[in-house]
Design an enzyme around this catalytic site. Structure first.
Site, short mmCIF file in Angstrom:
data_model
loop_
_atom_site.label_atom_id
_atom_site.label_comp_id
_atom_site.label_asym_id
_atom_site.label_seq_id
_atom_site.Cartn_x
_atom_site.Cartn_y
_atom_site.Cartn_z
N LYS A 196 0.86 -1.18 0.00
CA LYS A 196 0.00 0.00 0.00
C LYS A 196 0.90 1.23 0.00
O LYS A 196 1.70 1.43 0.91
CB LYS A 196 -0.90 0.00 1.23
N LYS A 249 -2.08 -1.57 -3.92
CA LYS A 249 -2.95 -0.40 -3.88
C LYS A 249 -2.12 0.87 -3.92
O LYS A 249 -1.17 0.96 -3.15
CB LYS A 249 -3.77 -0.46 -2.58
C1 PBG Z 1 -7.41 3.48 5.39
C2 PBG Z 1 -7.64 3.39 3.93
C3 PBG Z 1 -7.45 4.36 2.93
C4 PBG Z 1 -7.94 3.79 1.75
C5 PBG Z 1 -8.39 2.51 2.06
N1 PBG Z 1 -8.18 2.28 3.41
C6 PBG Z 1 -6.92 5.74 3.00
C7 PBG Z 1 -5.54 6.02 3.36
O1 PBG Z 1 -4.74 5.13 3.63
O2 PBG Z 1 -5.21 7.21 3.41
C8 PBG Z 1 -8.00 4.46 0.41
C9 PBG Z 1 -9.07 3.98 -0.51
C10 PBG Z 1 -9.35 4.85 -1.69
O3 PBG Z 1 -8.71 5.90 -1.94
O4 PBG Z 1 -10.28 4.49 -2.43
N2 PBG Z 1 -6.09 3.55 5.78
#
Ligand code: PBG
Length: 326
Positions: A196, A249
């Site tokens: 991520k 992601k």
């Molecule tokens: C929580 C989380 C996020 C997303 C999914 N889980 C935001 C982040 O990490 O700032 C992003 C999902 C999206 O942009 O569609 N940590």
């Protein structure tokens, strides 16, 4: 003879039946996961301005939306909660009466066939908006693990079918796995947000989930967009800790990461087609600049071709509809 004119690749492109026979990548509704936002303390669904077509749902309206999703053939939803109260340690995240725990109960009662997956992360529940516990201005790793495991356990106790930790703390998959196993939930899978990245593509999500960090950013725990070898280490560690599915992601700017993970590991891979990727297409389509349907199908097919088995996408209901029509 192995080249032109004996060889003509256009032969198998002549009509849709031939193209169908030689098509290498399939996109189907069984591979889609739809994110749902559920907000505490609202009575009517609330539009998210940066994500046209996506709403924050109230508990009362959730069931009807879930039925619509299930009828379209979408197998799973991924839940995000927006609590009314936030504090330093995200207490509402692991409250058995919290918004997500209530939402899971509702979904299980009102749309029993839908797989219920939950995002496990503290950022929507903490007053500072970070994904773990903050001390001395720094997100503490080990102190956050127990809270994340409590959160995951409370989701599973409420009936969640799968938990998806997205916090990027080191060791969280193992801690969650051990906790679930000790509590009798050894059959519940973990989908780890393994690679991520600290991404600008999450912008619209932060409006949707009310989870923008109140100071600093997430670069001290999410990955640097420049790295791919490190992504393979993240994936490898999550597999060792017990992840059943690994995730990359965002998806679009990280197709090479999906491909590399596919080539190095045999686990199922999920790709998250995130909020910014959705909003960019919506915005351009609303201007009449692009063909939304065509571009969306192209993007999702590309993510599959890169190597993803499943895709988490805000387009899931529209795509399900388009797949039925075609
Ligand atoms: C929580 C989380 C996020 C997303 C999914 N889980 C935001 C982040 O990490 O700032 C992003 C999902 C999206 O942009 O569609 N940590």
């Amino acid at each position: 003879m192995t080249s032109f004119p004996a060889v003509r690749l256009r032969r198998t492109r002549q009509n849709e039946k031939l193209r169908g026979l030689v098509r290498e990548t399939q996109l189907s509704v069984e591979q889609l996961i739809y994110p749902l936002f559920i907000a505490e303390g609202i009575n009517e669904p609330r539009e998210i301005s940066a994500m046209p077509g996506i709403k924050q749902w109230s508990l009362e309206h959730l069931g009807r939306e879930a039925e619509r999703i299930a009828r379209l053939g979408i197998p799973a939803v991924l839940l995000f909660g927006i609590p009314t109260e936030k504090d330093e340690v995200g207490s509402q995240a692991y409250n058995s009466q919290g918004i997500i725990q209530q939402a899971i109960h509702r979904l299980k009662a009102e749309a029993p066939d839908l797989l219920v997956m939950t995002d496990v992360c503290l950022c929507e529940y903490t007053s500072h908006g970070h994904c773990g516990v903050v001390q001395n201005g720094y997100v503490q790793n080990d102190e956050s693990l127990e809270l994340l495991a409590r959160m995951a356990l409370s989701h599973v106790e409420a009936g969640a079918d799968l938990v998806a930790p997205s916090d990027m703390m080191d060791g969280r998959v193992g801690t969650i796995r051990r906790t679930l196993d000790e509590q009798g939930f050894s059959s519940t899978p973990i989908m780890a947000y393994s690679a991520k990245y600290a991404s600008g593509f999450y912008g619209p999500f932060r409006e949707a989930a009310g989870s923008a960090p109140q100071f600093g950013d997430r670069r001290a725990y999410q990955m640097d967009p420049a790295n791919v070898r490190e992504a393979l280490r993240e994936v490898e560690l999550d597999i060792k800790e017990g992840a059943d599915i690994v995730m990359v992601k965002p998806a679009l700017a990280y197709m090479d990461v999906i491909r590399q993970v596919r080539e190095h590991f045999d686990l199922p891979i999920a790709a998250y087609n995130v909020s910014g990727e959705y909003s960019m297409i919506k915005a351009a389509a609303m201007q009449g600049w692009i063909d939304e349907r065509r571009i969306t199908m192209e993007v999702l097919t590309g993510i599959r071709r890169a190597g993803a088995d499943m895709i988490i996408t805000y387009f899931a209901p529209e795509v399900a509809q388009w797949l039925q029509e075609s």
